[in-house]
Design an enzyme around this catalytic site. Structure first.
Site, PDB file in Angstrom:
ATOM      1  N   GLU A   1       4.083  -4.478  12.265  1.00 34.98           N
ATOM      2  CA  GLU A   1       3.257  -3.295  11.992  1.00 34.98           C
ATOM      3  C   GLU A   1       2.077  -3.810  11.171  1.00 34.98           C
ATOM      4  O   GLU A   1       2.216  -4.080   9.972  1.00 34.98           O
ATOM      5  CB  GLU A   1       4.065  -2.245  11.210  1.00 34.98           C
ATOM      6  CG  GLU A   1       5.305  -1.730  11.929  1.00 34.98           C
ATOM      7  CD  GLU A   1       4.994  -0.770  13.063  1.00 34.98           C
ATOM      8  OE1 GLU A   1       3.881  -0.218  13.092  1.00 34.98           O
ATOM      9  OE2 GLU A   1       5.864  -0.595  13.926  1.00 34.98           O
TER      10      GLU A   1
ATOM     11  N   CYS B   1      -3.160   1.638   6.493  1.00 39.58           N
ATOM     12  CA  CYS B   1      -3.403   0.993   7.789  1.00 39.58           C
ATOM     13  C   CYS B   1      -4.028   2.009   8.738  1.00 39.58           C
ATOM     14  O   CYS B   1      -4.763   1.651   9.648  1.00 39.58           O
ATOM     15  CB  CYS B   1      -2.098   0.450   8.356  1.00 39.58           C
ATOM     16  SG  CYS B   1      -0.798   1.689   8.434  1.00 39.58           S
TER      17      CYS B   1
ATOM     18  N   ASN C   1       0.807  -1.235   0.000  1.00 40.63           N
ATOM     19  CA  ASN C   1       0.000   0.000   0.000  1.00 40.63           C
ATOM     20  C   ASN C   1       0.838   1.282   0.000  1.00 40.63           C
ATOM     21  O   ASN C   1       0.483   2.255  -0.650  1.00 40.63           O
ATOM     22  CB  ASN C   1      -1.028  -0.015   1.128  1.00 40.63           C
ATOM     23  CG  ASN C   1      -0.422  -0.065   2.494  1.00 40.63           C
ATOM     24  OD1 ASN C   1       0.661  -0.632   2.691  1.00 40.63           O
ATOM     25  ND2 ASN C   1      -1.073   0.530   3.464  1.00 40.63           N
TER      26      ASN C   1
HETATM   27  P1  NAD Z   1       0.320  -9.265   3.521  1.00 37.51           P
HETATM   28  O1  NAD Z   1       0.366  -9.746   4.917  1.00 37.51           O
HETATM   29  O2  NAD Z   1      -0.489 -10.011   2.550  1.00 37.51           O
HETATM   30  O3  NAD Z   1       1.803  -9.206   2.896  1.00 37.51           O
HETATM   31  C1  NAD Z   1       2.825  -8.413   3.488  1.00 37.51           C
HETATM   32  C2  NAD Z   1       4.167  -8.974   3.063  1.00 37.51           C
HETATM   33  O4  NAD Z   1       4.354 -10.255   3.663  1.00 37.51           O
HETATM   34  C3  NAD Z   1       4.341  -9.181   1.573  1.00 37.51           C
HETATM   35  O5  NAD Z   1       5.633  -8.795   1.202  1.00 37.51           O
HETATM   36  C4  NAD Z   1       4.157 -10.692   1.410  1.00 37.51           C
HETATM   37  O6  NAD Z   1       4.789 -11.235   0.279  1.00 37.51           O
HETATM   38  C5  NAD Z   1       4.808 -11.184   2.685  1.00 37.51           C
HETATM   39  N1  NAD Z   1       4.414 -12.538   3.118  1.00 37.51           N
HETATM   40  C6  NAD Z   1       3.283 -13.223   2.847  1.00 37.51           C
HETATM   41  N2  NAD Z   1       3.293 -14.424   3.468  1.00 37.51           N
HETATM   42  C7  NAD Z   1       4.460 -14.496   4.163  1.00 37.51           C
HETATM   43  C8  NAD Z   1       5.047 -15.465   5.027  1.00 37.51           C
HETATM   44  N3  NAD Z   1       4.440 -16.619   5.309  1.00 37.51           N
HETATM   45  N4  NAD Z   1       6.241 -15.185   5.588  1.00 37.51           N
HETATM   46  C9  NAD Z   1       6.868 -14.005   5.348  1.00 37.51           C
HETATM   47  N5  NAD Z   1       6.361 -13.054   4.532  1.00 37.51           N
HETATM   48  C10 NAD Z   1       5.173 -13.288   3.944  1.00 37.51           C
HETATM   49  O7  NAD Z   1      -0.116  -7.739   3.614  1.00 37.51           O
HETATM   50  P2  NAD Z   1      -0.422  -6.742   2.414  1.00 37.51           P
HETATM   51  O8  NAD Z   1      -1.727  -7.125   1.817  1.00 37.51           O
HETATM   52  O9  NAD Z   1       0.772  -6.602   1.546  1.00 37.51           O
HETATM   53  O10 NAD Z   1      -0.553  -5.350   3.188  1.00 37.51           O
HETATM   54  C11 NAD Z   1      -1.769  -4.868   3.671  1.00 37.51           C
HETATM   55  C12 NAD Z   1      -1.840  -5.032   5.172  1.00 37.51           C
HETATM   56  O11 NAD Z   1      -0.735  -4.359   5.757  1.00 37.51           O
HETATM   57  C13 NAD Z   1      -3.060  -4.376   5.760  1.00 37.51           C
HETATM   58  O12 NAD Z   1      -3.580  -5.186   6.787  1.00 37.51           O
HETATM   59  C14 NAD Z   1      -2.518  -3.077   6.324  1.00 37.51           C
HETATM   60  O13 NAD Z   1      -3.301  -2.528   7.370  1.00 37.51           O
HETATM   61  C15 NAD Z   1      -1.185  -3.509   6.801  1.00 37.51           C
HETATM   62  N6  NAD Z   1      -0.294  -2.359   6.938  1.00 37.51           N
HETATM   63  C16 NAD Z   1       0.126  -1.991   8.180  1.00 37.51           C
HETATM   64  C17 NAD Z   1       0.934  -0.860   8.336  1.00 37.51           C
HETATM   65  C18 NAD Z   1       1.414  -0.415   9.699  1.00 37.51           C
HETATM   66  O14 NAD Z   1       2.349   0.383   9.736  1.00 37.51           O
HETATM   67  N7  NAD Z   1       0.824  -0.861  10.796  1.00 37.51           N
HETATM   68  C19 NAD Z   1       1.302  -0.136   7.217  1.00 37.51           C
HETATM   69  C20 NAD Z   1       0.854  -0.554   5.973  1.00 37.51           C
HETATM   70  C21 NAD Z   1       0.067  -1.669   5.841  1.00 37.51           C
END
Ligand code: NAD
Length: 518
Positions: free
Chosen positions: A244, A278, A148
């Site tokens: 996060e 987020c 995002n």
């Molecule tokens: P996601 O959890 O699908 O993926 C995040 C990352 O994790 C990607 O790079 C993905 O390839 C990797 N990943 C997936 N499975 C994994 C595993 N088993 N082991 C290690 N890595 C793995 O999240 P997304 O859809 O990319 O992002 C959206 C989410 O992120 C939303 O829930 C949003 O709220 C959250 N977010 C949080 C913050 C914060 O600062 N708190 C900021 C931005 C987004």
């Protein structure tokens, strides 16, 4: 319709990247094999001692260069981020690039003090000694980032980790491989020594492989579901984990709020980046006495939000991740069936790409998916509440606790409600912007995450702490060192007094006199 990011099922070797704006294929990105991930970690491990041993000032020079590259190449970087995510160019500048030089400048001023050895007080019993806290870098940091804010959310943790003497391996989201590539370009152009920053591209399996490798900490930003998996994998070693995660931010409109300002803020904080933040406003809790007037203002503002491609004159772009459109639609459908009213938008826009209309949903109840789950789209759910007490109760009675805000002309009331909100951040008469202050720590409570970055914590969270105590050798043996023969009653009496904060006279007898200097 073409998807924005598919890993080809035959061999899981490439990410096929599609434009969120046109649906056209933009290219293919090689997925790093587990061996390549290991090699990247090995390069980072090899580069670590020399990078660690540089002075903070020397590492800071590289970071200043990073800030320069980001500022000088702003147009190019914004264009690539927009191509990757679909976000408008100004959105890319404001939410992805701006923070980078800002944070580096802040840390240039604060890091020397934050990271310096600190002297701390001793209790009475240890008053002849000196105690210090020192910090030292952890080693190789694995950073796993989401789609995002694919530039900022990779750059900021990487900069904090590098500044503090760690080396980095980044695994960006498979949905936004272009942004991963430009992050690596920026560090490359800043002239970082070989192996200090490393990029691996790929999907969940690549991220999982990175956590399995010989890394010293994992900094993860993403969904709660993946965060749980990352934490479980890290627990096997164990290594520290920073998570996060998601949010469902509450926006409390009190009876005395400036309703026009609050409506404009809710529209921006809920629709910016197409609601894929987020920290998006996802639960607008409005006190019933001002509910209808607030909704009227919100409708006025949101109906002026124009949607289009990054190069069009618009406020909002397409959604980045096609699967997220399905979630948005499902939440709206379920809410409508359960009695909510869609007073604006609520549908896909009839053109190529992943466009969705800015949406307001009223009469939302706390058992609807749109209230319980993260929607992560351009949707503003409004909940009518009896009063501020019900609003804060509802704000807190939720799985998430990332950010939130309170809207009132009575600052005292605002601060009281902000203190009561169970979240990592809360603003009064403002929303989302606290994340842009580099002096403020950022992170969530409850399902929104573990740990903090930004602020002083943003540096310390990449350091181990070491406690140091120095005895200058002026005294003889400690009174409680062996032998105790014949000293037992006196020792018991003296130490019981010490527990109450007094040094008993008998203690002086127990203490061996200072050695005579020769
Ligand atoms: P996601 O959890 O699908 O993926 C995040 C990352 O994790 C990607 O790079 C993905 O390839 C990797 N990943 C997936 N499975 C994994 C595993 N088993 N082991 C290690 N890595 C793995 O999240 P997304 O859809 O990319 O992002 C959206 C989410 O992120 C939303 O829930 C949003 O709220 C959250 N977010 C949080 C913050 C914060 O600062 N708190 C900021 C931005 C987004």
């Amino acid at each position: 319709m073409a998807t924005a990011a598919n890993t080809s099922e035959a061999d899981l070797r490439v990410i096929e990247k599609y434009s969120p704006v046109t649906g056209e294929k933009l290219g293919e990105y090689h997925i790093s094999t587990p061996e390549e991930v290991e090699e990247a970690v090995a390069r980072a491990r090899k580069a670590f001692p020399a990078w660690r041993d540089l002075s903070l000032e020397a590492r800071m020079k590289y970071m200043r260069k990073v800030a320069e590259v980001v500022s000088e190449d702003a147009d190019y970087l914004c264009a690539r981020i927009s191509e990757d995510t679909g976000k408008p160019l100004f959105g890319a500048l404001l939410t992805e690039l701006m923070t980078i030089p800002l944070f580096i400048e802040h840390y240039e001023k604060t890091a020397p003090k934050v990271l310096a050895r600190k002297k701390v007080k001793n209790p009475l019993l240890l008053s002849t000694k000196k105690s210090y806290i020192e910090y030292f870098p952890m080693g190789v940091i694995g950073i796993i980032s989401p789609w995002n804010f694919p530039f900022q959310l990779a750059m900021l943790p990487a900069i904090s980790a590098l500044m503090t003497g760690n080396t980095v391996v980044l695994k960006p989201s498979e949905v936004t491989p272009i942004s991963g590539e430009i992050v690596a370009e920026v560090f490359d152009r800043a002239g970082l020594p070989e192996g200090v920053f490393n990029l691996v591209q790929g999907d969940g399996s690549t991220g999982a492989a990175l956590v399995e490798c010989d890394i010293d900490k994992v900094f993860f930003t993403g969904s709660v579901a993946t965060g749980r998996k990352v934490m479980a994998a890290a627990a096997k070693k164990p290594i520290p984990v920073e998570l996060e995660l998601g949010g469902k931010d509450a926006f409390i409109v009190c009876h005395d709020a400036d309703l026009k300002r609050a409506a404009k803020a809710a529209a921006w904080a809920g629709l910016a980046n197409c609601g894929q933040m987020c920290t998006s406003v996802e639960r607008i809790l409005v006190v019933e006495s001002v509910h209808d007037e607030f909704v009227k203002h919100l409708q006025e503002v949101v109906s002026e939000v124009r949607v289009g491609a990054p190069d069009e004159d618009v406020e909002m772009g397409p959604m980045t991740f096609p699967k997220q459109l399905d979630t948005v639609e499902a939440h709206i459908k379920q809410a409508k069936e359960a009695g909510a009213e869609v007073v604006l938008g609520g549908h896909r826009i009839d053109r190529d790409g992943q466009f969705f209309s800015p949406t307001i949903v009223t009469n939302v109840k706390d058992d609807m998916d749109i209230y319980v789950e993260e929607t992560f789209g351009p949707v503003l759910p409004v909940i009518k509440v009896k009063d501020e007490e019900q609003a804060i109760r509802m704000a807190n009675d939720h799985q998430y606790g990332l950010t939130g805000s309170v809207w009132t002309k009575d600052i005292k009331r605002g601060l009281k409600l902000a203190s009561r909100m169970e979240s990592g951040q809360c603003s009064v008469n403002d929303a989302v912007q606290s994340v842009g202050n580099p002096a403020l720590p950022f992170g969530g409570v409850k399902a929104s995450g573990i740990g903090r970055y930004h602020g002083d914590e943003g540096l310390l969270s990449f350091m181990h702490q070491k406690a140091i105590m120095v005895d200058y050798g002026m005294m003889g043996p400690e009174p409680f060192w062996f032998p105790y023969k014949g000293k037992y009653p006196e020792l018991m009496g003296a130490f019981k007094s010490l527990m109450k904060g007094n040094i008993p006279k008998s203690m002086y007898k127990l203490l061996t006199m200072p050695k005579k200097s020769k």
